[in-house]
Design a protein around this motif. Structure first.
Motif, mmCIF file in Angstrom:
data_model
loop_
_atom_site.group_PDB
_atom_site.id
_atom_site.type_symbol
_atom_site.label_atom_id
_atom_site.label_comp_id
_atom_site.label_asym_id
_atom_site.label_seq_id
_atom_site.Cartn_x
_atom_site.Cartn_y
_atom_site.Cartn_z
ATOM 1 N N ALA A 108 -12.738 12.113 -16.589
ATOM 2 C CA ALA A 108 -13.695 13.073 -17.147
ATOM 3 C C ALA A 108 -14.149 14.063 -16.080
ATOM 4 N N ARG A 109 -14.290 13.589 -14.837
ATOM 5 C CA ARG A 109 -14.683 14.457 -13.732
ATOM 6 C C ARG A 109 -13.540 15.354 -13.271
ATOM 7 N N GLY A 110 -12.316 14.910 -13.497
ATOM 8 C CA GLY A 110 -11.160 15.691 -13.073
ATOM 9 C C GLY A 110 -10.976 15.747 -11.577
ATOM 10 N N SER A 111 -11.447 14.714 -10.888
ATOM 11 C CA SER A 111 -11.302 14.667 -9.435
ATOM 12 C C SER A 111 -11.488 13.228 -8.979
ATOM 13 N N GLY A 112 -11.137 12.973 -7.727
ATOM 14 C CA GLY A 112 -11.366 11.651 -7.162
ATOM 15 C C GLY A 112 -10.122 11.064 -6.528
ATOM 16 N N HIS A 113 -10.338 9.943 -5.854
ATOM 17 C CA HIS A 113 -9.268 9.231 -5.169
ATOM 18 C C HIS A 113 -9.347 7.753 -5.525
ATOM 19 N N LEU A 114 -8.224 7.182 -5.925
ATOM 20 C CA LEU A 114 -8.114 5.749 -6.199
ATOM 21 C C LEU A 114 -7.179 5.161 -5.152
ATOM 22 N N LEU A 115 -7.671 4.171 -4.402
ATOM 23 C CA LEU A 115 -6.886 3.533 -3.353
ATOM 24 C C LEU A 115 -6.608 2.086 -3.727
ATOM 25 N N PHE A 116 -5.356 1.667 -3.577
ATOM 26 C CA PHE A 116 -4.965 0.294 -3.855
ATOM 27 C C PHE A 116 -4.443 -0.321 -2.563
ATOM 28 N N ILE A 117 -5.144 -1.346 -2.067
ATOM 29 C CA ILE A 117 -4.741 -1.989 -0.832
ATOM 30 C C ILE A 117 -3.698 -3.046 -1.160
ATOM 31 N N SER A 118 -2.447 -2.672 -0.985
ATOM 32 C CA SER A 118 -1.337 -3.598 -1.172
ATOM 33 C C SER A 118 -1.030 -4.226 0.185
ATOM 34 N N SER A 119 0.215 -4.183 0.619
ATOM 35 C CA SER A 119 0.617 -4.844 1.865
ATOM 36 C C SER A 119 2.067 -4.485 2.151
ATOM 37 N N ILE A 120 2.498 -4.655 3.388
ATOM 38 C CA ILE A 120 3.931 -4.618 3.651
ATOM 39 C C ILE A 120 4.620 -5.668 2.785
ATOM 40 N N ALA A 121 3.909 -6.764 2.495
ATOM 41 C CA ALA A 121 4.421 -7.803 1.596
ATOM 42 C C ALA A 121 4.414 -7.355 0.140
ATOM 43 N N GLY A 122 3.956 -6.153 -0.120
ATOM 44 C CA GLY A 122 4.082 -5.545 -1.438
ATOM 45 C C GLY A 122 5.274 -4.605 -1.523
ATOM 46 N N LYS A 123 5.980 -4.470 -0.416
ATOM 47 C CA LYS A 123 7.203 -3.663 -0.367
ATOM 48 C C LYS A 123 8.415 -4.496 0.035
ATOM 49 N N VAL A 124 8.176 -5.591 0.781
ATOM 50 C CA VAL A 124 9.242 -6.450 1.293
ATOM 51 C C VAL A 124 8.881 -7.906 0.980
ATOM 52 N N GLY A 125 9.780 -8.647 0.350
ATOM 53 C CA GLY A 125 9.511 -10.052 0.064
ATOM 54 C C GLY A 125 9.437 -10.859 1.349
ATOM 55 N N VAL A 126 8.304 -11.507 1.587
ATOM 56 C CA VAL A 126 8.075 -12.234 2.834
ATOM 57 C C VAL A 126 7.979 -13.733 2.534
ATOM 58 N N PRO A 127 8.717 -14.589 3.244
ATOM 59 C CA PRO A 127 8.663 -16.035 2.994
ATOM 60 C C PRO A 127 7.252 -16.590 3.132
ATOM 61 N N MET A 128 6.976 -17.640 2.378
ATOM 62 C CA MET A 128 5.686 -18.345 2.377
ATOM 63 C C MET A 128 4.588 -17.552 1.683
ATOM 64 N N ARG A 129 4.973 -16.488 0.973
ATOM 65 C CA ARG A 129 3.986 -15.625 0.314
ATOM 66 C C ARG A 129 4.482 -15.171 -1.060
ATOM 67 N N THR A 130 5.185 -16.035 -1.787
ATOM 68 C CA THR A 130 5.785 -15.593 -3.048
ATOM 69 C C THR A 130 4.746 -15.108 -4.052
ATOM 70 N N ALA A 131 3.630 -15.806 -4.176
ATOM 71 C CA ALA A 131 2.577 -15.382 -5.107
ATOM 72 C C ALA A 131 1.940 -14.079 -4.636
ATOM 73 N N TYR A 132 1.659 -14.012 -3.349
ATOM 74 C CA TYR A 132 1.044 -12.819 -2.765
ATOM 75 C C TYR A 132 1.953 -11.611 -2.922
ATOM 76 N N CYS A 133 3.261 -11.792 -2.640
ATOM 77 C CA CYS A 133 4.212 -10.697 -2.805
ATOM 78 C C CYS A 133 4.285 -10.247 -4.266
ATOM 79 N N ALA A 134 4.314 -11.207 -5.186
ATOM 80 C CA ALA A 134 4.372 -10.858 -6.604
ATOM 81 C C ALA A 134 3.183 -9.990 -7.001
ATOM 82 N N ALA A 135 1.991 -10.382 -6.545
ATOM 83 C CA ALA A 135 0.783 -9.625 -6.883
ATOM 84 C C ALA A 135 0.778 -8.254 -6.226
ATOM 85 N N LYS A 136 1.144 -8.193 -4.956
ATOM 86 C CA LYS A 136 1.087 -6.929 -4.227
ATOM 87 C C LYS A 136 2.189 -5.964 -4.656
ATOM 88 N N PHE A 137 3.390 -6.480 -4.971
ATOM 89 C CA PHE A 137 4.427 -5.633 -5.565
ATOM 90 C C PHE A 137 3.929 -5.070 -6.896
#
Length: 271
Positions: free
Chosen positions: A127-156
């Motif tokens: 409605a304002r027609g402006s603003g910034h939305l930031l989503f804090i993902s992770s390198i583990a949201g771009k690359v599958g990292v062992p021991m973090r399958t749930a975390y990677c799934a969420a961050k991807f």
């Protein structure tokens, strides 16, 4: 880009990257709304900030509390200019050993709750027609990292939601940023869930030797000021991995171009 007089609302703001972002944006003249579960720790962060602040404690998984907090945030001062979906929990366990309840909890906190909070705020920013939305993902949201399958799934998943949302909002004046940190010196590893859902209780050397939260916050906010859509905050091998999996601006432009050419209107008309 100046942040003077803007209002930044940060979830997961009681420590780590969230608290550092609050301090850095305040230093650049922004008003700050701090959210998280621990009101006392949020108040302590607010006490460090020499600017106008509002503390809104709530659990991101509590939809009723989240909606009430959203209403208060929108009604405070001149509304929300910047929203940071930062609340989250990591993981340290092999998939074969991990109880399904851990997957559900991490995905609920790191993905579903972040989407719910953003959805609640969308009518306000559009409605304002402006603003910034930031989503804090992770390198583990771009690359599958062992021991973090749930975390990677969420961050991807968070990256996918943000990228699609960015395209949808590309004609409405609202910027969407995906932040992919590598190792930052926070309690993320200490607070990570193990196979049975208990807290790990100890950190990793790579995390302890990681980027200082204040430095990470400075890099993130500089990138937002430059309107960078995908922001990688990492060093060494982690930076190289993130850059290899970076979504090219050309592709982001192409998807935004679909919206500009009427793709969404056509889909709506056909549904």
């Amino acid at each position: 880009m100046s942040f003077e007089g803007k209002t930044a609302w940060i979830t997961g703001a009681s420590s780590g990257i969230g608290a550092a972002l609050a301090r850095e944006w305040a230093a650049r003249g922004a008003r700050i709304i701090l959210s998280g579960r621990d009101e006392g720790r949020l108040a302590a962060v607010a006490g460090e900030i020499a600017t106008d602040t509002l503390v809104l404690p709530f659990d991101v998984r509590d939809d009723e509390a989240m909606l009430a907090a959203t209403e208060k945030a929108i009604g405070w001062r001149d509304g929300v200019d910047i929203f940071v979906a930062n609340a989250g929990v990591s993981q340290r366990s092999a998939a074969v050993d991990t109880d399904m309840s851990v997957y559900r909890e991490i995905i609920d906190i790191d993905l579903t709750a972040q989407i719910a909070a953003t959805q609640a705020l969308l009518p306000h920013v559009t409605a304002r027609g402006s603003g910034h939305l930031l989503f804090i993902s992770s390198i583990a949201g771009k690359v599958g990292v062992p021991m973090r399958t749930a975390y990677c799934a969420a961050k991807f998943g968070l990256v996918g939601y943000a990228d699609a949302l960015r395209a949808e909002l590309s004609q409405q004046g609202v910027s969407v940023h995906v932040v992919c940190p590598g190792s930052v010196a926070t309690d993320v590893s200490r607070n990570a869930l193990t196979a049975d859902g208990s807290k790990r209780g100890r950190s990793d050397k790579v995390i302890d030797n990681g980027i200082a939260p204040g430095e990470a916050a400075r890099r993130i906010i500089d990138a937002v000021a430059a309107n960078q859509r995908e922001i990688i905050v990492a060093e060494g091998m982690e930076e190289a991995m993130g850059e290899m999996r970076r979504t090219q601006d050309q592709l982001l432009d192409q998807v935004a171009g679909m919206v500009a050419a009427g793709y969404m209107d056509k889909m709506k008309a056909e549904s």
